[in-house]
Design a protein around this motif. Structure first.
Motif, short mmCIF file in Angstrom:
data_model
loop_
_atom_site.label_atom_id
_atom_site.label_comp_id
_atom_site.label_asym_id
_atom_site.label_seq_id
_atom_site.Cartn_x
_atom_site.Cartn_y
_atom_site.Cartn_z
N ASP A 92 5.71 -5.01 -47.51
CA ASP A 92 4.51 -6.26 -47.74
C ASP A 92 3.59 -4.81 -46.79
N GLU A 93 2.17 -4.91 -47.97
CA GLU A 93 1.06 -4.64 -47.08
C GLU A 93 0.10 -4.85 -46.02
N LEU A 94 0.40 -6.20 -46.16
CA LEU A 94 -0.16 -6.86 -44.87
C LEU A 94 0.81 -6.02 -43.67
N ALA A 95 2.28 -6.45 -43.65
CA ALA A 95 2.83 -5.89 -42.84
C ALA A 95 2.58 -4.61 -41.87
N ALA A 115 -9.46 -11.82 -40.72
CA ALA A 115 -9.82 -11.31 -41.94
C ALA A 115 -8.74 -11.75 -43.28
N GLN A 116 -7.50 -11.53 -42.73
CA GLN A 116 -6.10 -11.75 -43.78
C GLN A 116 -6.61 -13.43 -43.00
N ARG A 117 -7.08 -13.86 -41.43
CA ARG A 117 -6.24 -15.77 -41.67
C ARG A 117 -7.45 -16.27 -42.74
N ARG A 118 -8.75 -15.48 -42.42
CA ARG A 118 -10.16 -16.36 -43.90
C ARG A 118 -9.52 -16.18 -44.88
N HIS A 119 -8.72 -15.30 -45.36
CA HIS A 119 -8.24 -14.99 -46.57
C HIS A 119 -7.45 -16.02 -47.09
N VAL A 120 -6.50 -15.98 -46.34
CA VAL A 120 -5.04 -16.74 -46.36
C VAL A 120 -5.48 -18.29 -46.21
N GLU A 161 2.60 -17.52 -43.77
CA GLU A 161 2.17 -16.47 -43.68
C GLU A 161 0.50 -17.03 -42.65
N SER A 162 0.59 -17.48 -42.79
CA SER A 162 -0.80 -18.03 -41.53
C SER A 162 0.02 -18.40 -39.92
#
Length: 186
Positions: A92-95, A115-120, A161-162
């Motif tokens: 998993d790229e995020l992990a 940034a990831q939270r906003r994208h999700v 993910e969130s």
């Protein structure tokens, strides 16, 4: 994603040519997993090599038709009854990004998480909207049910993910309060 088995399933009703298989795959999955036509023909070649499909002539436009063999039908039935293994989860790229960001010089991991939270959140909003549209059409158009199932999975993955990002944020705050490096620039 098993393109191999997806193509076998699409061949179950009868012979098809490659670009039709590509179109049907994308329609069935709601366009979530686009296929490259080369990927379709490479997979068909492997299926043919493995004795799971055969070329069954050409259509009126000269396109090669592929059909399931009995071995292909047997493989398809076996695939439908086998559970999907979760023993070796995909990378998993995020992990990987978060793991590498912890303690990396000049990286504020809280910004990465934010940034990831906003994208999700944006993605989740879009999936929920699409799910509502698919649900409204599912009674009129049976193919929408397949799209609806894919959208449900995307919603649940985004929600998970969130929640995981929430846990990461709490752990990072705890780490920084306890005096550990939280990946914030000094």
């Amino acid at each position: 994603m098993s393109i191999r088995h997806g193509l076998l399933a699409l061949l179950e009703p009868g012979a098809r040519y490659g670009s039709r298989l590509r179109t049907e795959f994308q329609e069935r999955t709601g366009g979530t997993w686009p296929l490259n036509i080369g990927q379709v023909y490479t997979t068909l070649g492997r299926l043919e090599r493995d004795g799971l499909v055969v070329q069954e002539g050409v259509d009126e436009a000269g396109r090669v038709l592929y059909a399931l063999t009995e071995a292909g039908r047997t493989e398809l039935r076996a695939w439908f009854t086998r559970p999907v293994q979760r023993s070796s989860p995909p990378r998993d790229e995020l992990a990987i990004k978060l793991v590498m960001a912890v303690g990396a010089p000049g990286v504020d991991i809280r910004e990465v998480v934010g940034a990831q939270r906003r994208h999700v959140a944006e993605a989740l909003h879009g999936y929920v909207r699409q799910r509502a549209e698919a649900l409204a059409r599912a009674h009129e158009h049976p193919q929408e049910m397949a799209r609806l199932l894919v959208l449900e999975q995307l919603v649940f993955h985004a929600e998970a993910e969130s929640r995981w990002l929430d846990v990461c944020e709490v752990r990072l705050l705890r780490l920084s309060r306890d005096g550990g490096a939280a990946g914030a620039p000094e």
